[in-house]
Scaffold this active site. Structure first.
Site, PDB file in Angstrom:
ATOM      1  N   GLY A 170      41.041   6.791  15.275  1.00  0.00           N
ATOM      2  CA  GLY A 170      42.131   6.109  15.973  1.00  0.00           C
ATOM      3  C   GLY A 170      43.339   7.032  16.149  1.00  0.00           C
ATOM      4  CG  ASP A 171      45.058   8.476  12.717  1.00  0.00           C
ATOM      5  OD1 ASP A 171      45.457   7.326  12.981  1.00  0.00           O
ATOM      6  OD2 ASP A 171      44.703   8.831  11.573  1.00  0.00           O
ATOM      7  N   GLY A 187      33.959   1.692  21.933  1.00  0.00           N
ATOM      8  CA  GLY A 187      34.943   2.327  22.813  1.00  0.00           C
ATOM      9  C   GLY A 187      36.307   1.672  22.709  1.00  0.00           C
ATOM     10  CB  SER A 219      40.353   1.676  19.294  1.00  0.00           C
ATOM     11  OG  SER A 219      40.930   1.321  18.060  1.00  0.00           O
ATOM     12  CG  MET A 220      37.274  -2.710  21.160  1.00  0.00           C
ATOM     13  SD  MET A 220      36.648  -3.558  22.628  1.00  0.00           S
ATOM     14  CE  MET A 220      36.094  -2.190  23.641  1.00  0.00           C
ATOM     15  N   GLY A 221      35.994   0.676  17.767  1.00  0.00           N
ATOM     16  CA  GLY A 221      34.998   1.504  17.075  1.00  0.00           C
ATOM     17  C   GLY A 221      33.981   2.077  18.051  1.00  0.00           C
TER      18      GLY A 221
HETATM   19  N1  LIG Z   1      31.012   5.063  15.159  1.00  0.00           N
HETATM   20  C1  LIG Z   1      31.565   5.493  16.293  1.00  0.00           C
HETATM   21  N2  LIG Z   1      30.790   5.985  17.284  1.00  0.00           N
HETATM   22  C2  LIG Z   1      31.325   6.426  18.444  1.00  0.00           C
HETATM   23  N3  LIG Z   1      32.646   6.423  18.695  1.00  0.00           N
HETATM   24  C3  LIG Z   1      33.470   5.932  17.762  1.00  0.00           C
HETATM   25  C4  LIG Z   1      32.983   5.453  16.509  1.00  0.00           C
HETATM   26  N4  LIG Z   1      34.039   5.038  15.778  1.00  0.00           N
HETATM   27  C5  LIG Z   1      35.129   5.286  16.528  1.00  0.00           C
HETATM   28  N5  LIG Z   1      34.808   5.816  17.719  1.00  0.00           N
HETATM   29  C6  LIG Z   1      35.737   6.249  18.801  1.00  0.00           C
HETATM   30  O1  LIG Z   1      37.035   6.329  18.241  1.00  0.00           O
HETATM   31  C7  LIG Z   1      37.923   5.365  18.842  1.00  0.00           C
HETATM   32  C8  LIG Z   1      38.869   4.794  17.796  1.00  0.00           C
HETATM   33  O2  LIG Z   1      38.091   4.231  16.747  1.00  0.00           O
HETATM   34  P1  LIG Z   1      38.477   2.910  15.938  1.00  0.00           P
HETATM   35  O3  LIG Z   1      38.483   1.727  16.822  1.00  0.00           O
HETATM   36  O4  LIG Z   1      37.567   2.882  14.768  1.00  0.00           O
HETATM   37  O5  LIG Z   1      39.980   3.244  15.525  1.00  0.00           O
HETATM   38  P2  LIG Z   1      40.813   2.794  14.244  1.00  0.00           P
HETATM   39  O6  LIG Z   1      40.194   1.585  13.615  1.00  0.00           O
HETATM   40  O7  LIG Z   1      42.221   2.712  14.678  1.00  0.00           O
HETATM   41  O8  LIG Z   1      40.614   4.070  13.296  1.00  0.00           O
HETATM   42  P3  LIG Z   1      41.605   4.716  12.201  1.00  0.00           P
HETATM   43  O9  LIG Z   1      42.854   3.888  12.168  1.00  0.00           O
HETATM   44  O10 LIG Z   1      40.821   4.661  10.939  1.00  0.00           O
HETATM   45  O11 LIG Z   1      41.845   6.105  12.650  1.00  0.00           O
HETATM   46  C9  LIG Z   1      36.989   4.347  19.491  1.00  0.00           C
HETATM   47  O12 LIG Z   1      37.631   3.699  20.593  1.00  0.00           O
HETATM   48  C10 LIG Z   1      35.814   5.217  19.928  1.00  0.00           C
HETATM   49  O13 LIG Z   1      36.112   5.888  21.135  1.00  0.00           O
HETATM   50 MG   LIG Z   2      43.920   2.843  13.469  1.00  0.00          MG
END
Ligand SMILES: Nc1ncnc2c1ncn2[C@@H]1O[C@H](COP(=O)(O)OP(=O)(O)OP(=O)(O)O)[C@@H](O)[C@H]1O
Ligand SMILES: [Mg+2]
Length: 327
Positions: free
Chosen positions: A264-265, A238, A233-235
């Site tokens: 992410g969860d 996507g 995942s890339m925030g």
């Molecule tokens: N600011 C944002 N705007 C739109 N979609 C987002 C945003 N942040 C996260 N997402 C969605 O959520 C997915 C997972 O987010 P992210 O990559 O931040 O996961 P993470 O770092 O594992 O999060 P966490 O471990 O805190 O739950 C992304 O692939 C995207 O689809």
């Molecule tokens: Mg995570």
């Protein structure tokens, strides 16, 4: 076939957390402050994944959801209330002490957030052995396991690797969402699925991942070691989903963001929900991304109603990535 299919999902949370939010207008360090509101929610990655899954399979429906791991016996109330509300089967081991409390002091006037994270559990060796036995027992009737979050003091860094090895030997599907050393060890034990974010993956491989091509090549490298499904995942950009030589990019539609905590969860929960319904890689990418996008508008581990999830799934942009890093 190895007997009847085991539909249940178990999430394992070794280091659960209570998220306590204090609403303190004009918060000033070093002064007496007054909180006008307080909320406490049960957290920790595996607990969040269980909560998301339970709202997608409500009432203990076709896919029973079970939470296991450790809970500090001094502050179990908030977890037990969540389990009751969402019909999550509670197989968590109670250990002495408190699950870690993460305090957030929110000053809406000054628009500041101050975090104070209390120390977590100290788990004794016999409790860790008891948990391994409990997880083994759950593998008799559940086919999918999620190992998620950090590892508390007293539990070896190889915890997820050990659990992965046990569970794979029992024929279970194992998903790992962790970081640092526990992730590194777990990957060597070859779980079926991992979902690092791009920073966790870069840390795991010891190299920067600055372009999408580099991210996909890295995910593909992991699949080459025996992991079936790698989701990175890339925030807001996507996530990439790599399985069996196929790679997809899934980008969420524009959504209001109240909190990115737990996105992410939610993604892990969505991918597993799609898999359990027999969905292909695109279905996993759409459902995972819709769950993640759906929780952004909310403060806790909650999903919007099913019709909104369906709308989000249809609005996710899925792109097939061709000819990536086949060196
Ligand atoms: N600011 C944002 N705007 C739109 N979609 C987002 C945003 N942040 C996260 N997402 C969605 O959520 C997915 C997972 O987010 P992210 O990559 O931040 O996961 P993470 O770092 O594992 O999060 P966490 O471990 O805190 O739950 C992304 O692939 C995207 O689809
Ligand atoms: Mg995570």
């Amino acid at each position: 076939m190895k007997g009847a299919p085991k539909t249940g999902i178990v999430t394992v949370t070794l280091n659960p957390a209570v998220d306590q939010t204090l609403d303190v207008p004009g918060f000033t360090a070093g002064a007496v402050n007054r909180a006008v509101a307080e909320t406490r929610t049960a957290g920790g990655k595996g607990i969040n994944v269980a909560a998301f899954l339970a709202s997608c399979f409500p009432g203990g429906g076709p896919v029973p959801v079970t939470a296991t791991g450790f809970l500090g016996e001094d502050n179990v109330g908030v977890f037990e209330a969540l389990f009751r509300r969402r019909h999550i089967h509670d197989h968590c081991l109670r250990v002495p002490g408190s699950s870690r409390v993460n305090v957030k002091v929110v000053d809406r006037e000054g628009r500041s957030v101050t975090d104070i994270n209390l120390p977590g559990l100290e788990v004794r060796a016999e409790s860790w052995r008891a948990l391994l036995a409990a997880v083994d027992g759950l593998a008799a009737s559940n086919g999918t396991f999620v190992l998620a979050g950090s590892v508390p003091a007293g539990v070896p860094e190889t915890a997820y690797a050990e659990l992965t090895a046990h569970l794979r030997a029992r024929g279970a599907f194992v998903a790992v969402d962790a970081s640092g050393a526990p992730l590194r060890h777990a990957v060597a034990a070859r779980p079926d699925m991992i979902k690092p974010n791009v920073h966790e993956l870069s840390d795991l491989l010891g190299r920067p991942l600055s372009t999408r091509e580099e991210v996909v090549a890295a995910a593909r490298e992991l699949c080459g070691t025996g992991i079936t499904l790698a989701v990175v995942s890339m925030g807001a950009d996507g996530a990439v989903f790599v399985e069996g030589g196929r790679a997809l990019l899934a980008v969420p539609p524009p959504v209001t963001v109240a909190s990115t905590v737990g996105a992410g969860d939610a993604m892990v929960a969505g991918v597993l929900a799609a898999r359990l319904e027999g969905g292909d890689l695109e279905a996993c990418a759409r459902r995972g991304t819709a769950f993640a996008a759906g929780t952004l508008a909310r403060l806790g581990p909650e999903l919007p109603p099913p019709d909104r999830i369906a709308e989000l799934m249809a609005a996710v942009r899925v792109e097939e990535l061709q000819g990536f890093g086949t060196s």
